[in-house]
Design an enzyme around this catalytic site. Structure first.
Site, PDB file in Angstrom:
ATOM      1  N   GLY A  28      -5.317  -7.281  -1.737  1.00 20.74           N
ATOM      2  CA  GLY A  28      -5.582  -6.206  -2.697  1.00 20.74           C
ATOM      3  C   GLY A  28      -5.689  -4.836  -2.050  1.00 20.74           C
ATOM      4  N   ALA A  29      -6.263  -3.859  -2.809  1.00 19.08           N
ATOM      5  CA  ALA A  29      -6.228  -2.441  -2.414  1.00 19.08           C
ATOM      6  C   ALA A  29      -4.765  -2.093  -2.094  1.00 19.08           C
ATOM      7  CB  ALA A  29      -7.158  -2.150  -1.237  1.00 19.08           C
ATOM      8  N   LEU A  30      -3.928  -2.355  -3.078  1.00 16.92           N
ATOM      9  CA  LEU A  30      -2.479  -2.309  -2.868  1.00 16.92           C
ATOM     10  C   LEU A  30      -1.974  -0.905  -2.536  1.00 16.92           C
ATOM     11  CD1 LEU A  30      -1.317  -4.654  -5.793  1.00 16.92           C
ATOM     12  CD2 LEU A  30      -1.842  -5.258  -3.415  1.00 16.92           C
ATOM     13  N   GLY A  33       3.121  -0.425   1.128  1.00 18.43           N
ATOM     14  CA  GLY A  33       3.540  -1.568   1.947  1.00 18.43           C
ATOM     15  C   GLY A  33       3.595  -2.831   1.107  1.00 18.43           C
ATOM     16  N   HIS A  34       2.486  -3.091   0.387  1.00 17.86           N
ATOM     17  CA  HIS A  34       2.471  -4.257  -0.508  1.00 17.86           C
ATOM     18  C   HIS A  34       3.585  -4.152  -1.551  1.00 17.86           C
ATOM     19  CE1 HIS A  34      -1.979  -3.975   0.560  1.00 17.86           C
ATOM     20  NE2 HIS A  34      -1.670  -5.182   0.970  1.00 17.86           N
ATOM     21  N   LYS A 146       6.060  -7.391   8.364  1.00 13.87           N
ATOM     22  CA  LYS A 146       6.120  -7.389   9.832  1.00 13.87           C
ATOM     23  C   LYS A 146       4.915  -6.661  10.436  1.00 13.87           C
ATOM     24  CE  LYS A 146      11.145  -7.504  10.380  1.00 13.87           C
ATOM     25  NZ  LYS A 146      12.314  -6.697  10.794  1.00 13.87           N
ATOM     26  N   LYS A 147       4.211  -5.880   9.607  1.00 10.39           N
ATOM     27  CA  LYS A 147       2.998  -5.191  10.059  1.00 10.39           C
ATOM     28  C   LYS A 147       2.043  -6.179  10.721  1.00 10.39           C
ATOM     29  CE  LYS A 147      -0.597  -2.187   9.656  1.00 10.39           C
ATOM     30  NZ  LYS A 147      -1.727  -3.078   9.607  1.00 10.39           N
ATOM     31  N   SER A 183      -2.069   0.676   5.585  1.00 11.31           N
ATOM     32  CA  SER A 183      -3.011  -0.431   5.664  1.00 11.31           C
ATOM     33  C   SER A 183      -4.140  -0.169   4.680  1.00 11.31           C
ATOM     34  CB  SER A 183      -3.580  -0.532   7.080  1.00 11.31           C
ATOM     35  OG  SER A 183      -4.761  -1.305   7.083  1.00 11.31           O
ATOM     36  N   SER A 184      -4.630  -1.232   4.064  1.00  4.82           N
ATOM     37  CA  SER A 184      -5.779  -1.070   3.156  1.00  4.82           C
ATOM     38  C   SER A 184      -6.969  -0.506   3.920  1.00  4.82           C
ATOM     39  CB  SER A 184      -6.155  -2.410   2.532  1.00  4.82           C
ATOM     40  OG  SER A 184      -5.041  -2.955   1.863  1.00  4.82           O
TER      41      SER A 184
HETATM   42  P1  AMP Z   1      -2.967  -7.671   3.278  1.00  7.69           P
HETATM   43  O1  AMP Z   1      -3.323  -7.303   1.888  1.00  7.69           O
HETATM   44  O2  AMP Z   1      -3.357  -6.640   4.296  1.00  7.69           O
HETATM   45  O3  AMP Z   1      -3.406  -9.079   3.640  1.00  7.69           O
HETATM   46  O4  AMP Z   1      -1.378  -7.691   3.335  1.00  7.69           O
HETATM   47  C1  AMP Z   1      -0.633  -8.478   2.449  1.00  7.69           C
HETATM   48  C2  AMP Z   1       0.803  -8.501   2.917  1.00  7.69           C
HETATM   49  O5  AMP Z   1       1.309  -7.157   2.937  1.00  7.69           O
HETATM   50  C3  AMP Z   1       0.967  -9.045   4.345  1.00  7.69           C
HETATM   51  O6  AMP Z   1       2.135  -9.846   4.400  1.00  7.69           O
HETATM   52  C4  AMP Z   1       1.106  -7.802   5.164  1.00  7.69           C
HETATM   53  O7  AMP Z   1       1.841  -7.982   6.352  1.00  7.69           O
HETATM   54  C5  AMP Z   1       1.866  -6.902   4.198  1.00  7.69           C
HETATM   55  N1  AMP Z   1       1.666  -5.490   4.579  1.00  7.69           N
HETATM   56  C6  AMP Z   1       0.491  -4.839   4.759  1.00  7.69           C
HETATM   57  N2  AMP Z   1       0.707  -3.561   5.139  1.00  7.69           N
HETATM   58  C7  AMP Z   1       2.051  -3.409   5.220  1.00  7.69           C
HETATM   59  C8  AMP Z   1       2.912  -2.318   5.571  1.00  7.69           C
HETATM   60  N3  AMP Z   1       2.431  -1.127   5.931  1.00  7.69           N
HETATM   61  N4  AMP Z   1       4.239  -2.527   5.531  1.00  7.69           N
HETATM   62  C9  AMP Z   1       4.750  -3.731   5.164  1.00  7.69           C
HETATM   63  N5  AMP Z   1       3.994  -4.796   4.833  1.00  7.69           N
HETATM   64  C10 AMP Z   1       2.667  -4.641   4.844  1.00  7.69           C
END
Ligand code: AMP
Length: 274
Positions: A28-30, A33-34, A146-147, A183-184
């Site tokens: 969450g906190a989309l 990137g998400h 890929k982050k 990033s969140s």
């Molecule tokens: P998270 O909510 O941080 O667990 O991320 C959920 C998905 O979004 C994971 O597969 C992350 O790798 C992807 N993600 C997070 N930040 C980015 C970004 N800046 N660019 C691409 N994918 C992202």
């Protein structure tokens, strides 16, 4: 868009949905990137499922589980506007039953280096929850950024090691205009820290330039990156191949340069695929 909070209702809704099903697991906190993962799933599948679950088992004691940003209303709107078919927002008690559950263990080597070394047990929790989510959603494809390069590697490894019938789709890193990887956790940064955090992506840009200039020696690249990031609390700078084995020489098409550093109390990761 349908919204489900229980695994049972997800299964019920998806039993009537059109295949193929694409799945984007998130905490969450989309942000953009998400959204890039979501858009790719929408483009490639008949049905797209997004989950929002701040998974307690992947946080170590003392980490930011309790203050992890929550923006459910905004997230719901983002998903709705994007055209997501099903949003799954479970509570911890919908996902975990008791203390005596069957667990997934990250591989003892690749799950305990780099991120796994600095956050021991983190990937056990990640793979445990991804496994559960995969069993609930039964997607044809799942989208990962890929982050989180090591997470992506380990999810792909889990799918292969456990003969799971899911295609893992790797999505490029989305950055702010100045280069900071989205990033969140970036909301934790105050304006001064936000500026200093830029040194992380700058160090990766410098590495890219060195490689373009013909410098492939890992030691030289890492030293220069360390110099660029001077003043930050660096946890690691490492150069690995796509199998996450450390390498001494960059090999184009088979290299990832990884960084983890703390800016104030905020731990940030970033990487470059060469
Ligand atoms: P998270 O909510 O941080 O667990 O991320 C959920 C998905 O979004 C994971 O597969 C992350 O790798 C992807 N993600 C997070 N930040 C980015 C970004 N800046 N660019 C691409 N994918 C992202």
């Amino acid at each position: 868009m349908e919204i489900a909070t229980s695994p049972e209702s997800v299964k019920e809704i998806l039993s009537k949905a059109s295949a193929p099903v694409g799945f984007v697991p998130t905490m969450g906190a989309l942000h953009e990137g998400h959204l890039s993962l979501i858009k790719r799933s929408l483009a490639e599948n008949a049905t797209t499922v997004v989950s929002i679950f701040v998974n307690p088992t992947q946080f170590l004691p003392g980490e930011d589980l309790n203050r992890y940003p929550k923006k459910l209303d905004a997230d719901r709107r983002i998903c709705e506007l994007a055209g997501v078919d099903l949003l799954f927002v479970p509570k911890a008690e919908d996902i975990y039953f008791d203390e005596d559950e069957i667990k997934i263990k990250a591989p003892p080597l690749k799950g305990y280096i780099l991120e796994g070394y600095h956050r021991p047990g983190h990937f056990d929790g990640v793979l445990w929850v991804v496994n559960k989510l995969f069993n609930i959603v039964s997607p044809d494809r799942a989208y990962f950024g890929k982050k989180d390069a090591q997470q992506l590697f380990l999810v792909k490894k889990m799918v292969r090691d456990l003969f799971m019938d899911i295609e893992i789709v790797e999505c490029d890193i989305v950055r702010e205009p100045d280069g900071l990887a989205m990033s969140s956790r970036n909301v934790y940064l105050d304006p001064v820290q936000r500026e200093r955090a830029l040194l992380i992506s700058k160090s990766l840009k410098r590495a890219a330039k060195m490689i373009m200039g013909g410098v492939y020696e890992a030691v030289s690249i890492k030293n220069e990156m360390r110099r660029v990031m001077e003043g930050l609390e660096i946890e690691y700078i490492e150069i690995v191949d796509r199998n996450f084995d450390k390498i001494d020489e960059v090999k184009k098409g088979d290299t990832i340069i990884l960084v983890a550093a703390k800016v104030g109390d905020t731990r940030l990761i970033d990487n470059l695929w060469v």
